[in-house]
Motif scaffolding. Structure first.
Motif, short mmCIF file in Angstrom:
data_model
loop_
_atom_site.label_atom_id
_atom_site.label_comp_id
_atom_site.label_asym_id
_atom_site.label_seq_id
_atom_site.Cartn_x
_atom_site.Cartn_y
_atom_site.Cartn_z
N ASN A 23 -21.50 -3.26 5.17
CA ASN A 23 -21.69 -3.25 3.72
C ASN A 23 -20.34 -3.52 3.05
N LEU A 24 -19.93 -4.77 3.04
CA LEU A 24 -18.58 -5.10 2.56
C LEU A 24 -18.53 -5.06 1.02
N PRO A 25 -17.49 -4.45 0.47
CA PRO A 25 -17.42 -4.27 -0.99
C PRO A 25 -16.87 -5.50 -1.73
N ALA A 50 -7.15 -9.01 2.08
CA ALA A 50 -7.90 -7.78 1.91
C ALA A 50 -8.22 -7.25 3.30
N GLY A 51 -8.21 -5.93 3.45
CA GLY A 51 -8.55 -5.33 4.74
C GLY A 51 -9.54 -4.20 4.57
N ILE A 52 -10.48 -4.12 5.53
CA ILE A 52 -11.49 -3.06 5.52
C ILE A 52 -11.46 -2.37 6.89
N ASP A 53 -11.44 -1.05 6.88
CA ASP A 53 -11.56 -0.30 8.14
C ASP A 53 -12.28 1.01 7.80
N HIS A 54 -13.12 1.50 8.72
CA HIS A 54 -13.86 2.71 8.36
C HIS A 54 -13.15 4.00 8.77
N SER A 55 -11.91 3.88 9.25
CA SER A 55 -11.17 5.08 9.66
C SER A 55 -10.06 5.41 8.65
N GLU A 56 -10.10 6.65 8.15
CA GLU A 56 -9.08 7.07 7.19
C GLU A 56 -7.69 7.09 7.84
N ALA A 57 -7.64 7.52 9.12
CA ALA A 57 -6.35 7.57 9.82
C ALA A 57 -5.75 6.17 9.94
N ARG A 81 2.49 0.91 7.15
CA ARG A 81 3.14 -0.24 7.79
C ARG A 81 3.30 -1.42 6.82
N ASN A 82 2.35 -1.57 5.89
CA ASN A 82 2.36 -2.74 4.99
C ASN A 82 2.70 -2.37 3.55
N ARG A 83 3.46 -1.26 3.39
CA ARG A 83 3.69 -0.73 2.04
C ARG A 83 4.27 -1.78 1.10
N ASP A 84 5.28 -2.53 1.54
CA ASP A 84 5.95 -3.48 0.63
C ASP A 84 4.97 -4.55 0.13
N ALA A 85 4.15 -5.07 1.04
CA ALA A 85 3.20 -6.13 0.65
C ALA A 85 2.12 -5.58 -0.28
N ILE A 86 1.77 -4.30 -0.09
CA ILE A 86 0.76 -3.67 -0.97
C ILE A 86 1.37 -3.51 -2.38
N VAL A 87 2.61 -3.02 -2.42
CA VAL A 87 3.28 -2.84 -3.71
C VAL A 87 3.45 -4.19 -4.42
N ALA A 88 3.73 -5.23 -3.64
CA ALA A 88 3.92 -6.57 -4.23
C ALA A 88 2.59 -7.18 -4.68
N GLY A 89 1.46 -6.57 -4.29
CA GLY A 89 0.15 -7.07 -4.73
C GLY A 89 -0.44 -8.13 -3.81
N ASN A 90 0.18 -8.35 -2.64
CA ASN A 90 -0.36 -9.38 -1.71
C ASN A 90 -1.41 -8.84 -0.77
N VAL A 91 -1.46 -7.51 -0.61
CA VAL A 91 -2.38 -6.89 0.36
C VAL A 91 -3.12 -5.74 -0.32
N ILE A 92 -4.46 -5.70 -0.12
CA ILE A 92 -5.25 -4.56 -0.59
C ILE A 92 -6.05 -4.04 0.60
N LEU A 93 -5.84 -2.78 0.97
CA LEU A 93 -6.57 -2.18 2.10
C LEU A 93 -7.52 -1.13 1.56
N LEU A 114 -9.63 -12.08 4.72
CA LEU A 114 -10.16 -10.73 4.96
C LEU A 114 -10.01 -10.37 6.44
N GLU A 115 -9.53 -9.15 6.71
CA GLU A 115 -9.59 -8.62 8.08
C GLU A 115 -10.50 -7.39 8.10
N VAL A 116 -11.42 -7.36 9.05
CA VAL A 116 -12.26 -6.17 9.24
C VAL A 116 -11.79 -5.45 10.50
N GLY A 117 -11.53 -4.14 10.37
CA GLY A 117 -11.08 -3.34 11.51
C GLY A 117 -9.60 -3.57 11.77
N PHE A 118 -8.78 -3.35 10.73
CA PHE A 118 -7.34 -3.68 10.85
C PHE A 118 -6.58 -2.69 11.72
#
Ligand SMILES: C[S@@+](CC[C@H](N)C(=O)[O-])C[C@H]1O[C@@H](n2cnc3c(N)ncnc32)[C@H](O)[C@@H]1O
Length: 186
Positions: free
Chosen positions: A95-97, A61-68, A76-88, A38-42
């Motif tokens: 209050n971590l989900p 998994a990554g959590i950040d409170h900024s939409e931008a 930046r991490n589109r390929d890894a997200i599509v491959a299912g290795n990264v969820i942001l 987990l990374e907080v504030g990516f």
């Protein structure tokens, strides 16, 4: 914010420093195959990008409170997200989900300065780590006012108050860009 040639040059220097900060932090965690991280504030997602390259088998998994920042890091991490290795996701450290004991390792770089209640944030990170899990908190190693609350001995105390049994402090030893990292073990 500087624009033009100087702005681009400063942007490149900042990106280069951020890359070094993330690689150094990630190495201190001794990440193994197939771990849940987990990374907080990516921010713009550079650490996640280098983590995917260094450890292709991990789930991040990554959590950040900024939409931008979520938009920038997702692109930046589109390929890894599509491959299912990264969820942001959008979210806050207070209050971590995630359910208890989800992650093997967690980290947060240049982020704790902004937390309203740092010890509460660290308690949340403690909660979502598995027993024996490790947390790395990286900050600037400077005696300036903005960083006074995050000097090594203070970070160590905060991590102990949050429940971490052992805390190790590391310094990167780079005088032009000094950092410290507190690594707590649950
Ligand atoms: C200075 S940036 C650092 C970004 C990245 N870690 C780096 O080193 O380049 C701090 C990041 O933390 C996020 N942040 C600050 N407070 C937060 C909180 N309470 N919960 C989640 N994210 C937070 C900000 O939105 C921002 O993206």
């Amino acid at each position: 914010m500087p624009r033009g040639l100087i702005g681009r040059l400063l942007g490149r220097i900042m990106a280069w420093h951020n890359g070094l900060d993330s690689e150094w932090t990630v190495r201190l965690l001794h990440i193994g195959n197939d771990e849940q991280i987990l990374e907080v504030g990516f921010g713009p997602g550079a650490a996640i990008e280098s983590l995917v390259k260094l450890h292709p088998s991990v789930q991040i998994a990554g959590i950040d409170h900024s939409e931008a920042m979520l938009d920038a890091a997702s692109s930046r991490n589109r390929d890894a997200i599509v491959a299912g290795n990264v969820i942001l996701q959008l979210g806050s450290v207070e209050n971590l989900p995630f359910v208890n004991s989800t992650f093997d390792k967690a980290f947060s770089i240049h982020c704790i300065y902004f937390w309203e209640k740092p010890v509460q944030g660290l308690r949340e990170l403690y909660r979502v780590l598995k027993p024996g899990g490790r947390l790395a908190i990286t900050v600037r190693d400077k005696n300036r006012e903005a960083y006074q609350a995050f000097r090594p001995e203070k970070l160590e105390q905060m991590l102990h108050r949050a429940g971490f049994t052992t805390v190790e402090i590391a310094a990167n030893g780079v005088s032009a860009h000094p950092l410290i990292c507190a690594v707590g073990t649950k």
